[in-house]
Design an enzyme around this catalytic site. Structure first.
Site, PDB file in Angstrom:
ATOM      1  N   LEU A 103       0.820  -1.203   0.000  1.00 51.80           N
ATOM      2  CA  LEU A 103       0.000   0.000   0.000  1.00 51.80           C
ATOM      3  C   LEU A 103       0.862   1.263   0.000  1.00 51.80           C
ATOM      4  O   LEU A 103       2.020   1.232   0.417  1.00 51.80           O
ATOM      5  CB  LEU A 103      -0.927  -0.025   1.219  1.00 51.80           C
ATOM      6  CG  LEU A 103      -1.835  -1.271   1.262  1.00 51.80           C
ATOM      7  CD1 LEU A 103      -2.389  -1.486   2.656  1.00 51.80           C
ATOM      8  CD2 LEU A 103      -2.947  -1.139   0.231  1.00 51.80           C
ATOM      9  N   PRO A 104       0.312   2.394  -0.452  1.00 55.19           N
ATOM     10  CA  PRO A 104       1.132   3.598  -0.653  1.00 55.19           C
ATOM     11  C   PRO A 104       1.620   4.293   0.615  1.00 55.19           C
ATOM     12  O   PRO A 104       2.742   4.793   0.651  1.00 55.19           O
ATOM     13  CB  PRO A 104       0.210   4.530  -1.449  1.00 55.19           C
ATOM     14  CG  PRO A 104      -0.849   3.666  -2.025  1.00 55.19           C
ATOM     15  CD  PRO A 104      -1.027   2.553  -1.034  1.00 55.19           C
ATOM     16  N   ASN A 108      -2.971   4.338   4.614  1.00 54.92           N
ATOM     17  CA  ASN A 108      -3.573   3.225   3.876  1.00 54.92           C
ATOM     18  C   ASN A 108      -3.365   1.903   4.601  1.00 54.92           C
ATOM     19  O   ASN A 108      -4.266   1.057   4.658  1.00 54.92           O
ATOM     20  CB  ASN A 108      -2.988   3.132   2.475  1.00 54.92           C
ATOM     21  CG  ASN A 108      -3.253   4.352   1.624  1.00 54.92           C
ATOM     22  OD1 ASN A 108      -2.353   4.861   0.955  1.00 54.92           O
ATOM     23  ND2 ASN A 108      -4.474   4.853   1.625  1.00 54.92           N
ATOM     24  N   THR A 134       5.900   0.774   2.233  1.00 54.14           N
ATOM     25  CA  THR A 134       6.936   1.570   2.886  1.00 54.14           C
ATOM     26  C   THR A 134       6.228   2.581   3.774  1.00 54.14           C
ATOM     27  O   THR A 134       5.616   3.533   3.286  1.00 54.14           O
ATOM     28  CB  THR A 134       7.824   2.288   1.862  1.00 54.14           C
ATOM     29  OG1 THR A 134       8.472   1.317   1.034  1.00 54.14           O
ATOM     30  CG2 THR A 134       8.887   3.127   2.561  1.00 54.14           C
ATOM     31  N   LYS A 209      14.643   0.270   4.604  1.00 56.20           N
ATOM     32  CA  LYS A 209      14.075   0.831   3.374  1.00 56.20           C
ATOM     33  C   LYS A 209      14.146   2.355   3.368  1.00 56.20           C
ATOM     34  O   LYS A 209      14.464   2.977   2.344  1.00 56.20           O
ATOM     35  CB  LYS A 209      12.625   0.369   3.220  1.00 56.20           C
ATOM     36  CG  LYS A 209      11.875   0.974   2.033  1.00 56.20           C
ATOM     37  CD  LYS A 209      12.539   0.626   0.697  1.00 56.20           C
ATOM     38  CE  LYS A 209      11.855   1.338  -0.466  1.00 56.20           C
ATOM     39  NZ  LYS A 209      10.480   0.891  -0.710  1.00 56.20           N
ATOM     40  N   LYS A 284       7.133  11.344   0.144  1.00 56.58           N
ATOM     41  CA  LYS A 284       6.594  10.685   1.340  1.00 56.58           C
ATOM     42  C   LYS A 284       7.678   9.927   2.087  1.00 56.58           C
ATOM     43  O   LYS A 284       7.808  10.036   3.313  1.00 56.58           O
ATOM     44  CB  LYS A 284       5.456   9.744   0.929  1.00 56.58           C
ATOM     45  CG  LYS A 284       4.788   8.990   2.077  1.00 56.58           C
ATOM     46  CD  LYS A 284       5.347   7.596   2.281  1.00 56.58           C
ATOM     47  CE  LYS A 284       5.048   6.681   1.120  1.00 56.58           C
ATOM     48  NZ  LYS A 284       5.515   5.288   1.387  1.00 56.58           N
TER      49      LYS A 284
END
EC number: 1.1.1.31
Length: 336
Positions: A103-104, A108, A134, A209, A284
């Site tokens: 998911l973004p 979410n 992420t 990440k 983001k």
């Protein structure tokens, strides 16, 4: 499928799985050598630029899928291929005890797990929930606590490699969670990636990440600046890229994902910066790095500048373009 589980020495603290031999290609073909008995349905939530090819690689390895995406059109090709589409994350949890989410944003992910129709409404005890989004490491830790209360297992497993690696099944997964569950996660993640790395407790996958993407943003901006400067000094961009890539300035942004149109084929810069990894998502991720740096009192001078640049790009109409469009931004904006 030839594969190896390599355990490095205690000094390294690194446990990872690496596929050495790729299975033969075949559309939606079952090519994994694991027993048919292990092919119980896998839930997959989030079929965007990354989730779509990841889910397809699970299909190629013979796993039946229980599919959900907030946009029904994203599910159509999977439904046409015979996969089961349901109407909510809760319905996925009711039908599958192994679920992958891609998911973004943190919001979410929270909605997919803890929302009114979220996974936790119907999750079964003993289920394995793998989040490849992420998101903020703190959110991963909170989700893990909620999942644990329901008697299930949560692991964060964000990815690196981009859309190309997602399509070819060569992603790198950075996994955080209970180490005893790593082998179970690797069984699925190994169908979508060539490297599955155990990082530590829940949240450490996200930490790895975030660090990677901060460095990626910095290197992309540096590559774009160097290429722009060289072009304005009269150098041919292909020649300059060739020189950089045989010199100490070489990096992934210069030799694999060059931001200058006409230098490479098959990358977003060759397609008006369409596809790939969006500028909004990079902004983001840099925001996540900024938050983590603040909470840990870690100086990230270049990371902060990169965050400012990508936020500025989003405000100036680049939000839907690939993050390598920073080259176009630098070429067109001369007011720095």
């Amino acid at each position: 499928m030839a594969a190896s589980l390599r355990l490095l020495g205690a000094a390294s603290g690194l446990r990872y799985w690496s596929r050495r031999l790729r299975p033969a290609a075949g559309s939606f073909a079952a090519v994994c050598s694991r027993s048919v008995a292990s092919k119980t349905p896998v839930g997959f939530i989030g079929l965007g630029n990354m989730g779509n090819p990841m889910a397809k690689n699970l299909m190629k390895h013979g796993y039946p899928l229980i599919i959900y995406d907030v946009f029904p059109d994203a599910c159509k090709e999977f439904q046409d291929a015979g996969e089961q589409v349901v109407s909510s994350p809760a319905d996925v949890a009711e039908k599958a005890d192994r679920i992958i989410t891609m998911l973004p944003t943190s919001i979410n992910a929270i909605e997919a797990y803890s929302g009114a129709n979220g996974i936790l409404k119907k999750v079964k005890k003993g289920s394995l929930l793998i989040d490849s989004s992420t998101i903020d490491p703190a959110v991963s830790k909170e989700l893990a606590k909620e999942v644990e209360k329901m008697g299930a297992v949560f692991m964060d497993a964000p990815v690196s490699g981009g859309v190309g690696a997602a399509r070819s099944g060569n992603l790198t997964f950075m996994v955080g969670g209970v180490e005893d569950e790593f082998a179970a996660a690797q069984e699925l993640l190994g169908c979508m990636g060539s490297n599955v790395v155990y990082c530590g407790a829940v949240g450490t996958g996200q930490a790895a990440k975030i660090c990677n993407n901060m460095l990626l943003a910095i290197s992309m901006i540096g590559t774009a600046e160097a290429m722009n400067l060289g072009i304005r000094l009269g150098l041919d961009p292909k020649l300059l890229a060739k020189i950089l890539n045989m010199s100490s300035g070489r990096c992934w942004s210069s030799d694999t994902y060059n931001p200058v149109p006409g230098v490479m084929d098959g990358v977003p810069s060759a397609n008006n910066y369409q596809g790939g990894f969006g500028t909004t998502l990079m902004a983001k991720d840099l925001g996540l790095a900024q938050d983590s740096a603040t909470s840990t009192k870690s100086p990230i001078l270049l990371g902060s500048l990169a965050h400012q640049i990508y936020r500025m790009m989003c405000a100036k109409g680049y939000s839907k373009k690939d993050f390598s469009s920073v080259f176009q931004f630098l070429r067109e904006e001369e007011t720095f």
